[in-house]
Design a protein around this motif. Structure first.
Motif, PDB file in Angstrom:
ATOM      1  N   MET A   1       0.839  -1.174   0.000  1.00 13.69           N
ATOM      2  CA  MET A   1       0.000   0.000   0.000  1.00 13.69           C
ATOM      3  C   MET A   1       0.885   1.239   0.000  1.00 13.69           C
ATOM      4  N   ALA A   2       0.532   2.243  -0.791  1.00 14.22           N
ATOM      5  CA  ALA A   2       1.325   3.465  -0.889  1.00 14.22           C
ATOM      6  C   ALA A   2       1.178   4.282   0.389  1.00 14.22           C
ATOM      7  N   ALA A   3       2.262   4.997   0.723  1.00 10.16           N
ATOM      8  CA  ALA A   3       2.238   5.844   1.901  1.00 10.16           C
ATOM      9  C   ALA A   3       1.266   6.998   1.685  1.00 10.16           C
ATOM     10  N   LYS A   4       0.567   7.372   2.740  1.00  6.22           N
ATOM     11  CA  LYS A   4      -0.393   8.464   2.656  1.00  6.22           C
ATOM     12  C   LYS A   4       0.364   9.784   2.532  1.00  6.22           C
ATOM     13  N   TYR A   5      -0.081  10.620   1.599  1.00  4.52           N
ATOM     14  CA  TYR A   5       0.547  11.914   1.407  1.00  4.52           C
ATOM     15  C   TYR A   5       0.057  12.889   2.481  1.00  4.52           C
ATOM     16  N   ILE A   6       0.988  13.608   3.087  1.00  5.16           N
ATOM     17  CA  ILE A   6       0.651  14.611   4.090  1.00  5.16           C
ATOM     18  C   ILE A   6       0.761  15.975   3.431  1.00  5.16           C
ATOM     19  N   LYS A   7      -0.363  16.675   3.340  1.00  2.00           N
ATOM     20  CA  LYS A   7      -0.386  17.983   2.691  1.00  2.00           C
ATOM     21  C   LYS A   7       0.095  19.048   3.663  1.00  2.00           C
ATOM     22  N   PRO A   8       1.224  19.703   3.354  1.00  2.00           N
ATOM     23  CA  PRO A   8       1.701  20.767   4.247  1.00  2.00           C
ATOM     24  C   PRO A   8       0.809  22.002   4.150  1.00  2.00           C
ATOM     25  N   THR A   9       0.671  22.709   5.279  1.00  2.00           N
ATOM     26  CA  THR A   9      -0.045  23.977   5.288  1.00  2.00           C
ATOM     27  C   THR A   9       0.844  25.038   4.634  1.00  2.00           C
ATOM     28  N   GLU A  10       0.302  26.220   4.423  1.00  2.00           N
ATOM     29  CA  GLU A  10       1.089  27.309   3.826  1.00  2.00           C
ATOM     30  C   GLU A  10       2.309  27.640   4.692  1.00  2.00           C
ATOM     31  N   SER A  11       2.133  27.716   6.000  1.00  2.00           N
ATOM     32  CA  SER A  11       3.248  28.014   6.910  1.00  2.00           C
ATOM     33  C   SER A  11       4.278  26.887   6.894  1.00  2.00           C
ATOM     34  N   GLU A  12       3.797  25.646   6.839  1.00  2.00           N
ATOM     35  CA  GLU A  12       4.719  24.509   6.777  1.00  2.00           C
ATOM     36  C   GLU A  12       5.506  24.526   5.473  1.00  2.00           C
ATOM     37  N   LEU A  13       4.867  24.932   4.374  1.00  2.00           N
ATOM     38  CA  LEU A  13       5.566  25.042   3.094  1.00  2.00           C
ATOM     39  C   LEU A  13       6.670  26.090   3.150  1.00  2.00           C
ATOM     40  N   GLU A  14       6.419  27.184   3.847  1.00  2.00           N
ATOM     41  CA  GLU A  14       7.459  28.208   4.002  1.00  2.00           C
ATOM     42  C   GLU A  14       8.679  27.625   4.705  1.00  2.00           C
ATOM     43  N   ILE A  15       8.438  26.849   5.747  1.00  2.00           N
ATOM     44  CA  ILE A  15       9.539  26.212   6.475  1.00  2.00           C
ATOM     45  C   ILE A  15      10.226  25.171   5.606  1.00  2.00           C
ATOM     46  N   LEU A  16       9.435  24.363   4.897  1.00  2.00           N
ATOM     47  CA  LEU A  16      10.027  23.359   4.010  1.00  2.00           C
ATOM     48  C   LEU A  16      10.905  24.012   2.940  1.00  2.00           C
ATOM     49  N   ASN A  17      10.453  25.132   2.379  1.00  2.00           N
ATOM     50  CA  ASN A  17      11.265  25.816   1.374  1.00  2.00           C
ATOM     51  C   ASN A  17      12.617  26.234   1.939  1.00  2.00           C
ATOM     52  N   ILE A  18      12.633  26.689   3.177  1.00  2.00           N
ATOM     53  CA  ILE A  18      13.899  27.056   3.820  1.00  2.00           C
ATOM     54  C   ILE A  18      14.768  25.817   3.994  1.00  2.00           C
ATOM     55  N   LEU A  19      14.170  24.728   4.469  1.00  2.00           N
ATOM     56  CA  LEU A  19      14.937  23.499   4.682  1.00  2.00           C
ATOM     57  C   LEU A  19      15.399  22.880   3.362  1.00  2.00           C
ATOM     58  N   TRP A  20      14.574  22.946   2.320  1.00  2.00           N
ATOM     59  CA  TRP A  20      14.996  22.430   1.012  1.00  2.00           C
ATOM     60  C   TRP A  20      16.190  23.228   0.509  1.00  2.00           C
ATOM     61  N   HIS A  21      16.214  24.514   0.792  1.00  2.00           N
ATOM     62  CA  HIS A  21      17.316  25.369   0.351  1.00  2.00           C
ATOM     63  C   HIS A  21      18.581  25.115   1.177  1.00  2.00           C
ATOM     64  N   LYS A  22      18.428  24.959   2.487  1.00  2.00           N
ATOM     65  CA  LYS A  22      19.578  24.814   3.390  1.00  2.00           C
ATOM     66  C   LYS A  22      20.002  23.357   3.604  1.00  2.00           C
ATOM     67  N   ASP A  23      19.149  22.415   3.349  1.00  2.00           N
ATOM     68  CA  ASP A  23      19.332  20.982   3.627  1.00  2.00           C
ATOM     69  C   ASP A  23      19.117  20.652   5.101  1.00  2.00           C
ATOM     70  N   VAL A  24      19.809  21.349   6.000  1.00  2.00           N
ATOM     71  CA  VAL A  24      19.601  21.173   7.440  1.00  2.00           C
ATOM     72  C   VAL A  24      19.635  22.547   8.099  1.00  2.00           C
ATOM     73  N   ALA A  25      18.891  22.686   9.205  1.00  2.00           N
ATOM     74  CA  ALA A  25      18.878  23.961   9.917  1.00  2.00           C
ATOM     75  C   ALA A  25      18.291  23.775  11.312  1.00  2.00           C
ATOM     76  N   THR A  26      18.690  24.662  12.210  1.00  2.00           N
ATOM     77  CA  THR A  26      18.109  24.693  13.544  1.00  2.00           C
ATOM     78  C   THR A  26      16.823  25.521  13.487  1.00  2.00           C
ATOM     79  N   VAL A  27      16.055  25.460  14.550  1.00  2.00           N
ATOM     80  CA  VAL A  27      14.849  26.283  14.639  1.00  2.00           C
ATOM     81  C   VAL A  27      15.235  27.756  14.539  1.00  2.00           C
ATOM     82  N   ARG A  28      16.308  28.152  15.206  1.00  2.00           N
ATOM     83  CA  ARG A  28      16.757  29.547  15.185  1.00  2.00           C
ATOM     84  C   ARG A  28      17.057  29.988  13.758  1.00  2.00           C
TER      85      ARG A  28
END
Length: 128
Positions: A1-28
């Protein structure tokens, strides 16, 4: 069975974009990037990232005092999924309508370089 897709919220997408750009990051580090474009509290960023970890959107390295986060979802797969949902819900499943709206609205300027890339893509699709 395929894994269920989790739809990120707009705010979560903003954070994901930062992490996709940096690869890893702290909360700060994520908070400092977010604060450049919006008024957001550190604890709000922290809580969002904790929720994202619980949802499986980010991974957290707890081996050091300061937790380091990285994306747990693929950028391209996320973009594709969200785009397909938008095409289905806003454009009646028509990619053509999406492209016509994006290029024909006049609100978004399209550079000659972008038009060349689009033309190359169209030419390649016609050959298939």
């Amino acid at each position: 069975m395929a894994a269920k897709y989790i739809k990120p919220t707009e705010s979560e997408l903003e954070i994901l974009n930062i992490l996709w750009h940096k690869d890893v990051a702290t909360v700060r580090e994520v908070h400092e990037e977010l604060a450049k474009s919006k008024d957001v509290g550190y604890t709000t960023t922290l809580k969002l990232m904790q929720i994202m970890h619980e949802k499986g959107l980010v991974k957290r390295d707890e081996s050091m005092r300061t937790h380091v986060y990285q994306p747990a979802v693929n950028r391209e797969k996320t973009q594709k999924h969200l785009l397909n949902k938008m095409i289905d819900s806003l454009f009646g499943g028509s990619s053509t309508q999406l492209v016509l709206q994006a290029l024909g609205s006049g609100e978004q300027k399209v550079s000659a370089e972008e038009l060349d890339k689009i033309q190359t893509l169209i030419d390649n699709l016609k050959k298939q």
